[in-house]
Design an enzyme around this catalytic site. Structure first.
Site, PDB file in Angstrom:
ATOM      1  N   GLU A 106       2.288  25.466  34.835  1.00 46.04           N
ATOM      2  CA  GLU A 106       2.683  24.627  33.580  1.00 46.04           C
ATOM      3  C   GLU A 106       3.970  25.268  32.674  1.00 46.04           C
ATOM      4  O   GLU A 106       5.058  24.524  32.571  1.00 46.04           O
ATOM      5  CB  GLU A 106       1.339  25.112  32.187  1.00 46.04           C
ATOM      6  N   ASP A 131      -6.192  28.194  37.390  1.00 45.98           N
ATOM      7  CA  ASP A 131      -6.967  27.758  36.187  1.00 45.98           C
ATOM      8  C   ASP A 131      -6.610  26.641  37.076  1.00 45.98           C
ATOM      9  O   ASP A 131      -7.757  25.389  35.864  1.00 45.98           O
ATOM     10  CB  ASP A 131      -6.518  27.934  34.790  1.00 45.98           C
ATOM     11  N   MET A 173     -11.496  33.948  33.944  1.00 48.90           N
ATOM     12  CA  MET A 173     -10.029  33.864  33.823  1.00 48.90           C
ATOM     13  C   MET A 173     -10.269  32.048  33.449  1.00 48.90           C
ATOM     14  O   MET A 173     -10.957  31.409  34.119  1.00 48.90           O
ATOM     15  CB  MET A 173      -8.874  33.874  34.372  1.00 48.90           C
ATOM     16  N   GLY A 174      -8.956  31.955  33.031  1.00 54.18           N
ATOM     17  CA  GLY A 174      -8.444  30.090  33.020  1.00 54.18           C
ATOM     18  C   GLY A 174      -8.453  29.714  31.255  1.00 54.18           C
ATOM     19  O   GLY A 174      -7.874  28.612  31.228  1.00 54.18           O
ATOM     20  N   GLU A 225     -13.067  33.188  29.204  1.00 53.83           N
ATOM     21  CA  GLU A 225     -11.013  34.432  29.067  1.00 53.83           C
ATOM     22  C   GLU A 225     -11.159  33.188  26.993  1.00 53.83           C
ATOM     23  O   GLU A 225     -11.167  33.962  26.077  1.00 53.83           O
ATOM     24  CB  GLU A 225     -10.783  34.768  29.705  1.00 53.83           C
ATOM     25  N   ARG A 269     -24.701  44.251  29.339  1.00 51.92           N
ATOM     26  CA  ARG A 269     -23.484  43.774  29.586  1.00 51.92           C
ATOM     27  C   ARG A 269     -22.803  43.248  30.361  1.00 51.92           C
ATOM     28  O   ARG A 269     -22.282  42.036  30.336  1.00 51.92           O
ATOM     29  CB  ARG A 269     -24.179  45.252  31.041  1.00 51.92           C
ATOM     30  N   HIS A 275      -7.788  40.442  37.485  1.00 55.23           N
ATOM     31  CA  HIS A 275      -6.614  40.191  38.013  1.00 55.23           C
ATOM     32  C   HIS A 275      -6.821  39.654  39.303  1.00 55.23           C
ATOM     33  O   HIS A 275      -6.463  39.411  40.949  1.00 55.23           O
ATOM     34  CB  HIS A 275      -5.563  40.898  37.570  1.00 55.23           C
ATOM     35  N   GLN A 277      -9.647  37.396  40.398  1.00 54.67           N
ATOM     36  CA  GLN A 277      -9.727  36.739  40.831  1.00 54.67           C
ATOM     37  C   GLN A 277      -7.636  35.853  41.301  1.00 54.67           C
ATOM     38  O   GLN A 277      -7.926  34.814  41.730  1.00 54.67           O
ATOM     39  CB  GLN A 277      -9.854  35.432  39.397  1.00 54.67           C
ATOM     40  N   ARG A 278      -6.738  36.536  41.353  1.00 55.84           N
ATOM     41  CA  ARG A 278      -5.691  36.231  41.403  1.00 55.84           C
ATOM     42  C   ARG A 278      -5.500  37.380  42.925  1.00 55.84           C
ATOM     43  O   ARG A 278      -4.203  37.056  43.068  1.00 55.84           O
ATOM     44  CB  ARG A 278      -4.661  36.888  40.579  1.00 55.84           C
TER      45      ARG A 278
END
Length: 345
Positions: A106, A131, A173-174, A225, A269, A275, A277-278
């Site tokens: 974006e 995302d 994430m997102g 998140e 927990r 990161h 995920q990246r």
């Protein structure tokens, strides 16, 4: 001196598939059209400061399965730098670059749209974000890999949760879109999925958790998140902002685990994937999509179709105005979210 070269940059957060795009651009551009390329380092910082690397066929050999980006990335916003546009134009001219291919999300593409529409710089965009929140394209590369990583993590969390009969909260994430949470949560058999598009009721979450324990199973809660409780605000890591005005998210998982434990008496927990995920090698789908984006991006340059972004619609790669693609975020439809509610609790 004629501006005959094509510049390539990768901006914003890194993600699996960036190298596949670069490879597709260079291979087709050199082999079919005889183009020369210049790689700009670290997103918009490259053209801003004139920081370049050679970009030819030898440079892209072997990079298809590699995560990250050989060009580096950053969240630099050249429109907030002193004389930013003038400096970019000077460095493009200095390096004989007549057009740019900007690969990003974006923010990166938002800059690309303005540089084209307001300042006459020739830019073609390629959509990138784990995302999956860019409108005008059905999918962005990086998303499939991130979902796969998150799903595997949830699968692993099930076994340890059941061994100790505790609640495990998995934060993914997102930012402002719940696509990763929705897809990985459903695929991983989560018992609760919380997304930014729908504020959640902590008491309802605790009721679902309690119901799960009554069935002798340990619950898994997947939370994006950017998800927010009905009676609260977004949980932030700190208040600092990047050059695009974004604050650092993360923390809602830890906050939610404490709330669940305090209200239900069950041990809870948190695992924050962050990161992970990246990183790493892209999935087969992301390599396929990223490569096709690269091939079509260089065709757009050849056609002089600047100010456009390549996009996936169905199985076709089409071109859409960058400004249109970045005008709004693609978020999860409430009807789609409601479909998975049958699995909660």
């Amino acid at each position: 001196m004629a501006a005959t070269k094509i510049g390539v940059l990768t901006g914003g957060g890194d993600c699996p598939g960036l190298n596949a795009v670069i490879r597709g651009i260079v291979r087709k551009g050199v082999q079919e059209y005889g183009y020369d390329f210049v790689g700009f380092r670290d997103g918009w910082r490259g053209p801003l400061e004139g920081d370049t690397v050679p970009l030819d066929i030898p440079a892209v050999r072997g990079i298809l399965p590699r995560g990250g980006t050989i060009l580096g990335s950053s969240r630099t916003n050249p429109l907030k730098e002193e004389n930013g546009v003038r400096r970019i134009k000077e460095n493009l001219a200095k390096n004989e670059v007549g057009s740019l291919i900007a690969i990003g999300g974006e923010d990166t593409l938002g800059v690309a749209a303005r540089l084209t529409d307001e300042y006459g710089i020739n830019v073609v965009g390629v959509p990138k974000t784990i995302d999956n929140d860019l409108s005008a394209t059905d999918y962005t590369f990086g998303f499939d890999t991130a979902v796969g990583i998150a799903t595997e993590a949830i699968d692993r969390l099930h076994t340890t949760a059941e061994s100790h009969m505790r609640v495990l909260v998995c934060e993914v994430m997102g930012r402002h879109a719940g696509w990763i949470a929705l897809h990985s949560g459903l695929a991983g058999g989560a018992n609760v999925i919380l997304i930014p598009e729908q504020r959640f009721d902590v008491d309802q979450v605790c009721a679902w958790v309690t119901s799960r324990f009554k069935a002798s199973y340990a619950p898994i809660v997947v939370v994006a998140e950017g998800a927010m409780p009905k009676d609260g605000e977004m949980v932030l890591k700190d208040g600092t902002q990047d050059s695009f005005g974004h604050v650092r998210l993360s923390g809602v998982g830890e906050w939610l685990a404490k709330e669940i434990e305090g209200r239900t008496g069950k041990e809870a927990r948190t695992t924050v994937l962050g990161h992970i995920q990246r990183g790493g090698t892209p999935s087969a789908f992301d390599r396929w999509l990223a490569t096709r984006f690269g091939l079509h991006a260089i065709e757009a340059v050849r056609d002089g179709d600047f100010g456009k972004m390549v996009a996936l619609q169905g199985t076709d790669i089409v071109r859409v105005p960058i400004a249109e693609a970045t005008a709004r975020l693609k978020t999860v439809d409430p009807k789609l979210y409601s479909e998975v509610g049958v699995f909660f609790g």
